[in-house]
Write a protein that holds these residues in place. Structure first.
Motif, PDB file in Angstrom:
ATOM      1  N   ARG A 185       0.998  -1.210  -0.118  1.00  0.00           N
ATOM      2  CA  ARG A 185      -0.017  -0.096  -0.212  1.00  0.00           C
ATOM      3  C   ARG A 185       0.861   1.273  -0.056  1.00  0.00           C
ATOM      4  N   ALA A 186       1.835   1.342   0.916  1.00  0.00           N
ATOM      5  CA  ALA A 186       2.775   2.404   0.943  1.00  0.00           C
ATOM      6  C   ALA A 186       3.608   2.638  -0.397  1.00  0.00           C
ATOM      7  N   LEU A 187       3.762   1.579  -1.313  1.00  0.00           N
ATOM      8  CA  LEU A 187       4.609   1.746  -2.278  1.00  0.00           C
ATOM      9  C   LEU A 187       3.770   1.716  -3.377  1.00  0.00           C
ATOM     10  N   ARG A 188       2.670   1.660  -3.363  1.00  0.00           N
ATOM     11  CA  ARG A 188       1.579   1.636  -4.520  1.00  0.00           C
ATOM     12  C   ARG A 188       2.092   3.050  -5.398  1.00  0.00           C
ATOM     13  N   PRO A 189       2.178   4.456  -5.127  1.00  0.00           N
ATOM     14  CA  PRO A 189       2.655   5.436  -5.791  1.00  0.00           C
ATOM     15  C   PRO A 189       3.738   4.999  -6.811  1.00  0.00           C
ATOM     16  N   THR A 190       4.485   4.070  -6.605  1.00  0.00           N
ATOM     17  CA  THR A 190       5.653   4.097  -7.215  1.00  0.00           C
ATOM     18  C   THR A 190       5.181   3.300  -8.791  1.00  0.00           C
ATOM     19  N   ARG A 191       4.032   2.705  -8.671  1.00  0.00           N
ATOM     20  CA  ARG A 191       3.477   2.382  -9.964  1.00  0.00           C
ATOM     21  C   ARG A 191       3.013   3.450 -10.882  1.00  0.00           C
ATOM     22  N   LEU A 192       2.759   4.449 -10.242  1.00  0.00           N
ATOM     23  CA  LEU A 192       2.364   5.784 -10.876  1.00  0.00           C
ATOM     24  C   LEU A 192       3.834   6.404 -11.347  1.00  0.00           C
ATOM     25  N   ASP A 204       6.064  11.159 -24.328  1.00  0.00           N
ATOM     26  CA  ASP A 204       4.864  11.870 -23.790  1.00  0.00           C
ATOM     27  C   ASP A 204       5.455  12.763 -22.869  1.00  0.00           C
ATOM     28  N   LEU A 205       5.460  13.895 -23.019  1.00  0.00           N
ATOM     29  CA  LEU A 205       6.074  15.003 -21.992  1.00  0.00           C
ATOM     30  C   LEU A 205       5.019  15.497 -21.360  1.00  0.00           C
ATOM     31  N   THR A 206       3.689  15.193 -21.814  1.00  0.00           N
ATOM     32  CA  THR A 206       2.575  15.735 -20.931  1.00  0.00           C
ATOM     33  C   THR A 206       2.470  14.868 -19.528  1.00  0.00           C
ATOM     34  N   ALA A 207       3.138  13.993 -19.358  1.00  0.00           N
ATOM     35  CA  ALA A 207       2.966  13.174 -17.913  1.00  0.00           C
ATOM     36  C   ALA A 207       3.347  13.819 -16.961  1.00  0.00           C
ATOM     37  N   ARG A 208       2.515  13.831 -15.817  1.00  0.00           N
ATOM     38  CA  ARG A 208       2.668  14.522 -14.572  1.00  0.00           C
ATOM     39  C   ARG A 208       2.324  13.629 -13.368  1.00  0.00           C
ATOM     40  N   LEU A 209       2.893  13.457 -12.362  1.00  0.00           N
ATOM     41  CA  LEU A 209       2.477  12.781 -11.303  1.00  0.00           C
ATOM     42  C   LEU A 209       1.778  13.653 -10.357  1.00  0.00           C
ATOM     43  N   PRO A 210       0.769  12.780  -9.638  1.00  0.00           N
ATOM     44  CA  PRO A 210      -0.256  13.408  -8.687  1.00  0.00           C
ATOM     45  C   PRO A 210       0.572  13.539  -7.512  1.00  0.00           C
ATOM     46  N   PRO A 211      -0.066  14.382  -6.441  1.00  0.00           N
ATOM     47  CA  PRO A 211       0.615  14.629  -5.240  1.00  0.00           C
ATOM     48  C   PRO A 211       0.534  13.199  -4.475  1.00  0.00           C
ATOM     49  N   PHE A 212       1.505  12.892  -3.473  1.00  0.00           N
ATOM     50  CA  PHE A 212       1.721  11.843  -2.589  1.00  0.00           C
ATOM     51  C   PHE A 212       1.696  12.153  -1.288  1.00  0.00           C
ATOM     52  N   ALA A 215       6.438  12.048   2.231  1.00  0.00           N
ATOM     53  CA  ALA A 215       7.408  13.313   1.825  1.00  0.00           C
ATOM     54  C   ALA A 215       8.389  12.886   0.903  1.00  0.00           C
ATOM     55  N   GLU A 216       9.083  11.409   0.932  1.00  0.00           N
ATOM     56  CA  GLU A 216      10.030  11.176  -0.026  1.00  0.00           C
ATOM     57  C   GLU A 216       9.474  11.202  -1.358  1.00  0.00           C
ATOM     58  N   LEU A 217       8.225  10.349  -1.674  1.00  0.00           N
ATOM     59  CA  LEU A 217       7.615  10.204  -2.864  1.00  0.00           C
ATOM     60  C   LEU A 217       7.207  11.657  -3.360  1.00  0.00           C
ATOM     61  N   SER A 218       6.829  12.625  -2.571  1.00  0.00           N
ATOM     62  CA  SER A 218       6.465  14.088  -3.045  1.00  0.00           C
ATOM     63  C   SER A 218       7.669  14.875  -3.631  1.00  0.00           C
ATOM     64  N   THR A 219       8.814  14.496  -2.926  1.00  0.00           N
ATOM     65  CA  THR A 219      10.187  15.139  -3.443  1.00  0.00           C
ATOM     66  C   THR A 219      10.233  14.462  -4.798  1.00  0.00           C
ATOM     67  N   ILE A 220      10.327  13.167  -4.887  1.00  0.00           N
ATOM     68  CA  ILE A 220      10.420  12.722  -6.308  1.00  0.00           C
ATOM     69  C   ILE A 220       9.375  13.190  -7.423  1.00  0.00           C
ATOM     70  N   ARG A 221       8.137  13.377  -6.940  1.00  0.00           N
ATOM     71  CA  ARG A 221       7.005  13.921  -7.748  1.00  0.00           C
ATOM     72  C   ARG A 221       7.354  15.387  -8.107  1.00  0.00           C
ATOM     73  N   ASP A 222       7.957  16.195  -7.415  1.00  0.00           N
ATOM     74  CA  ASP A 222       8.156  17.718  -7.802  1.00  0.00           C
ATOM     75  C   ASP A 222       9.346  17.289  -8.766  1.00  0.00           C
ATOM     76  N   VAL A 223      10.430  16.558  -8.383  1.00  0.00           N
ATOM     77  CA  VAL A 223      11.525  16.457  -9.347  1.00  0.00           C
ATOM     78  C   VAL A 223      11.007  16.039 -10.885  1.00  0.00           C
ATOM     79  N   PHE A 224      10.273  15.096 -10.882  1.00  0.00           N
ATOM     80  CA  PHE A 224       9.587  14.154 -11.788  1.00  0.00           C
ATOM     81  C   PHE A 224       8.637  15.334 -12.709  1.00  0.00           C
ATOM     82  N   ASN A 225       8.123  16.049 -12.043  1.00  0.00           N
ATOM     83  CA  ASN A 225       7.085  17.146 -12.981  1.00  0.00           C
ATOM     84  C   ASN A 225       7.897  18.140 -13.362  1.00  0.00           C
TER      85      ASN A 225
END
Length: 470
Positions: A185-192, A204-212, A215-225
């Motif tokens: 459950r905790a690592l489910r966002p890694t699929r996204l 497809d450079l329009t891909a964006r990650l939703p908020p998690f 905190a660690e995944l949120s940092t990855i999300r910010d860098v990814f976006n």
């Protein structure tokens, strides 16, 4: 194929299971030590009570002056404290056992493995007796001795260990299942995150990650976006620059073609006219110069043919006026005409190609022209099949139509001219400028396949874009 070594959930679950097993082992050791300590304390207490009881009996005998004393008498003590395996005795000062009481034999059902029995006895030394001196008038007349049968103690320890192992066998799988579920459950966002990376890799450079929540995944999300946005901006700027370069290149080719046609072509035409005039004059005044005049005319004619081919490559037929299909048919017919009666090139059309935007048609013509040159001159192909179709596809961001071009040949691979320079690289630039995709695959038994997919924007959009770039 699934590989447990690379599965983070399984690796963490196994580590939690190992730590839990160590904790259970530590708890089991603690219970065994505590049980041994309790047995020692109980035997010492019983020995103390038995010694005091015997001292009271001895004092009573002396006060009453009983001629037939009943000493030692451990019945009352044994009745109160005796348990299976417990032994209570009085040992006189000469070492003789005067009285002894022992509990019943251990239950046969509680037999323990020999390995456990040897291990337990090596650690705790079960059966060690607890002794207390019995005093009378300041002298030691014997001692009270209490011990427990080692088999009974070992059986009891094995019973407790068995209960703990049962708890471990039930709790450990349950704990592992709960840990795995929690980690999943905790690592489910890694699929996204993985899905987003795959979309980025697919272009497809329009891909964006939703908020998690983490905190660690949120940092990855910010860098990814931020990375996706930066790549999108860079790719857009690169595509714009490529469109400008292609437009400038085509404009330069048209300018060069005009210069060659107006200047060099006219000069060659003048040379041919002068050669014809000189031949006419030589036929009357100097017949010996007829051969030289014919040679000049022949060279001028050959140069005119060469110039005509160069002009055709620099400035192909007006695709916008003739249409893409007619222009490509003329290109293929020209190559077949140079094949000395052995057609090597075929082309098949499908779909409504007349609605193809002018900019797309012009670039597709250039791509086919370059591909045919590579296949015929560099790869030495003996058969080239072109398929051009217009249909609904997923290439366009808005889900519109897409034009597909497939070029198959049976030529050889490995020629650097096919893979670099103005060949495949130039085609990639044109396709990228139109927002399409290009793939090049080599066949197992020789030959290759070039596939181009270009989204078809609403009419005029490509042309307006390239027009602004020019």
């Amino acid at each position: 194929m699934w590989d447990h070594r690379s599965d983070l959930k399984v690796r963490l679950m196994l580590r939690v299971a190992a730590v839990s097993a160590l904790c259970f082992a530590a708890i089991s050791a603690y219970f065994l030590v505590d049980a041994d300590r309790s047995v020692r304390a109980r035997t010492n207490a019983i020995a103390e009570v038995a010694a005091k009881t015997l001292e009271l009996q001895q004092n009573k005998i002396q006060w009453v002056n009983n001629p037939r004393p009943e000493f030692p008498d451990l019945d009352n003590v044994a009745t109160a404290v005796i348990t299976p395996g417990l032994c209570l005795a009085f040992r006189a000062s000469d070492g003789d056992i005067r009285q002894r009481f022992c509990g019943g034999a251990p239950n046969e059902d509680s037999a323990q493995p020999q390995i456990f029995a040897a291990f337990y006895r090596s650690l705790f030394d079960p059966g060690r007796a607890a002794t207390r001196p019995v005093m009378s008038r300041g002298a030691i007349i014997g001692e009270a001795v209490v011990w427990v049968d080692p088999a009974v103690l070992t059986a009891g320890a094995w019973h407790e260990a068995g209960r703990l192992m049962t708890v471990l066998a039930v709790a450990l799988p349950l704990l592992c299942a709960l840990v795995y579920a929690a980690l999943a459950r905790a690592l489910r966002p890694t699929r996204l995150i993985r899905s987003g990376l795959e979309r980025i890799a697919a272009g497809d450079l329009t891909a964006r990650l939703p908020p998690f929540d983490l905190a660690e995944l949120s940092t990855i999300r910010d860098v990814f976006n931020h990375l996706a946005e930066s790549l999108g901006t860079a790719l857009s700027e690169r595509s714009e620059l490529t469109r400008r370069l292609i437009a400038l290149q085509d404009e330069e080719r048209r300018h060069l073609a005009r210069e060659l046609h107006d200047e060099f072509g006219q000069s060659l035409a003048a040379i041919r006219a002068l050669a014809a005039s000189a031949r006419h004059t030589a036929g009357q005044a100097c017949p010996a110069m007829l051969a030289e005049c014919d040679g000049i005319a022949r060279i001028a004619t050959d140069m005119m043919e060469t110039l005509r081919g160069a002009l055709f490559r620099l400035r192909p037929p007006d695709v916008e006026e003739l249409g893409l299909a007619a222009s490509l048919e003329g290109l293929v017919a020209g190559w077949n005409g140079r094949s000395r009666g052995q057609p090597r090139f075929e082309i098949i059309f499908s779909g409504r190609l007349e609605h193809t935007p002018a900019a797309v048609s012009a670039n597709l013509y250039r791509i086919v022209q370059e591909a045919l040159t590579n296949a015929a001159k560099h790869a030495g192909a003996t058969r080239v099949m072109l398929r051009l179709s217009m249909g609904e596809g997923d290439a366009h961001p808005n889900g519109g139509a897409a034009i597909e071009l497939d070029i198959e040949d049976d030529g050889r691979l490995g020629d650097p001219a096919v893979k670099s320079g103005m060949g495949l690289l130039g085609m990639r630039e044109r396709v990228a400028a139109l927002g399409g995709r290009l793939s090049f695959e080599a066949g197992q038994n020789g030959g290759s396949t070039l596939r181009v997919v270009i989204p078809v924007a609403p009419s005029g959009q490509h042309g307006a874009t390239l027009g602004r770039a020019a």
